[in-house]
Design a protein around this motif. Structure first.
Motif, PDB file in Angstrom:
ATOM      1  N   SER A 151       0.840  -1.194   0.000  1.00  0.00           N
ATOM      2  CA  SER A 151       0.000   0.000   0.000  1.00  0.00           C
ATOM      3  C   SER A 151       0.876   1.245   0.000  1.00  0.00           C
ATOM      4  N   ALA A 152       0.314   2.347  -0.476  1.00  0.00           N
ATOM      5  CA  ALA A 152       1.063   3.608  -0.522  1.00  0.00           C
ATOM      6  C   ALA A 152       1.481   4.037   0.877  1.00  0.00           C
ATOM      7  N   ALA A 157       5.331   4.462   2.106  1.00  0.00           N
ATOM      8  CA  ALA A 157       5.855   5.767   2.512  1.00  0.00           C
ATOM      9  C   ALA A 157       6.451   5.715   3.915  1.00  0.00           C
ATOM     10  N   LEU A 158       5.788   5.028   4.818  1.00  0.00           N
ATOM     11  CA  LEU A 158       6.254   4.973   6.204  1.00  0.00           C
ATOM     12  C   LEU A 158       7.524   4.141   6.355  1.00  0.00           C
ATOM     13  N   ASN A 159       7.822   3.291   5.374  1.00  0.00           N
ATOM     14  CA  ASN A 159       9.006   2.435   5.441  1.00  0.00           C
ATOM     15  C   ASN A 159      10.164   2.971   4.604  1.00  0.00           C
ATOM     16  N   MET A 200       9.453   7.174  -7.179  1.00  0.00           N
ATOM     17  CA  MET A 200      10.133   6.537  -6.059  1.00  0.00           C
ATOM     18  C   MET A 200       9.153   5.754  -5.199  1.00  0.00           C
ATOM     19  N   LEU A 201       8.023   6.340  -4.888  1.00  0.00           N
ATOM     20  CA  LEU A 201       7.038   5.667  -4.040  1.00  0.00           C
ATOM     21  C   LEU A 201       6.546   4.379  -4.692  1.00  0.00           C
ATOM     22  N   SER A 240       7.192   0.448  -3.580  1.00  0.00           N
ATOM     23  CA  SER A 240       6.051  -0.433  -3.327  1.00  0.00           C
ATOM     24  C   SER A 240       6.185  -1.753  -4.074  1.00  0.00           C
ATOM     25  N   CYS A 241       6.993  -1.755  -5.144  1.00  0.00           N
ATOM     26  CA  CYS A 241       7.200  -2.957  -5.952  1.00  0.00           C
ATOM     27  C   CYS A 241       8.493  -3.682  -5.606  1.00  0.00           C
ATOM     28  N   GLY A 242       9.120  -3.309  -4.490  1.00  0.00           N
ATOM     29  CA  GLY A 242      10.306  -4.016  -4.030  1.00  0.00           C
ATOM     30  C   GLY A 242      11.623  -3.401  -4.448  1.00  0.00           C
TER      31      GLY A 242
END
Length: 245
Positions: A5-6, A10-12, A123-124, A128-130
């Protein structure tokens, strides 16, 4: 395509500077570019261009620029799967309107904002795709040489790079400013000294635990801002047709 998830992504977030040799598929790369293009753009001007640097010799030259005086540069500029340079681009506006007044500061600001939004979308989605990545602002260490290498014409300004690839490290997150320092309500509120000093101690502890070095946010700010900051940029921007009024 599987992706996080977005919000979770973002938080990671953390900057990745070591990559495996695995290539990014053309299908995924095309989707990331499309995701970047779907970012918001001021007045629908879309004044961003992306230069995909695949030539290793060109990457080596850009790495040398990022090194500054006497440094080795960022090795990941050369060995990441994809190295991209994001540019403010008003050349298409001049094509459609030769009398477009691009020399206003506002045009420079909207171009820089558009480029940042495009890149952050990429970037986000990449994370999210590894994938992992890191932005490279040090390509502006010698922006005249960079423009020569990339053959950027008038009204095109390279502003930052982005390394992308599959991560070969799991670095710790650097602590961000607490929200109570960043967020004000209704009007601007100055940060409290006690909160700023507490954060400075947190950053100092982070660097001590990560690299066993004595560094904090105050020292980083002094290192970055208490000296000339790329003084040749204004002349270059004006040469490219921007920031004249």
């Amino acid at each position: 395509m599987n992706s996080q998830s977005a919000l979770e992504t973002a938080l990671n977030h953390r900057s990745i500077r070591k990559f495996t040799e695995q290539a990014i598929s053309e299908e995924l790369f095309a989707q990331l570019i499309q995701a970047g293009q779907m970012a918001s753009t001021s007045s629908f001007l879309q004044n961003v261009s992306v230069i995909r640097v695949r030539d290793r010799a060109i990457r080596a030259q850009i790495r040398a620029i990022s090194a500054g005086q006497g440094g080795a540069g960022h090795h990941y500029v050369e060995n990441c799967a994809e190295f991209l340079v994001f540019c403010i681009d008003g050349s298409r506006h001049k094509y459609y309107a030769v009398d477009a007044q691009l020399d206003w500061i506002e045009c420079l600001m909207t171009g820089a904002i558009d480029a940042a939004l495009f890149a952050q979308n990429m970037m986000l989605c990449a994370e999210s795709c590894g994938l992992g990545g890191v932005f490279i602002g040090s390509i502006r260490n010698d922006i005249n040489k960079l423009a020569e290498i990339l053959r950027t014409p008038e009204f095109v300004v390279p502003v930052f790079g982005l390394c992308l690839g599959y991560p070969a490290q799991e670095p710790a997150q650097r602590p961000r400013l607490p929200a109570k320092i960043v967020v004000s309500e209704n009007h601007y509120q100055f940060s409290k000294d006690i909160d700023l000093e507490a954060y400075n101690e947190t950053v100092g502890q982070y660097y001590l635990e990560r690299s066993n070095i004595e560094l904090d946010w105050r020292k980083q700010i002094r290192n970055s801002l208490c000296t000339e900051v790329r003084p040749e940029l204004l002349t270059f921007l004006q040469k490219q047709g921007y920031a004249k009024r």
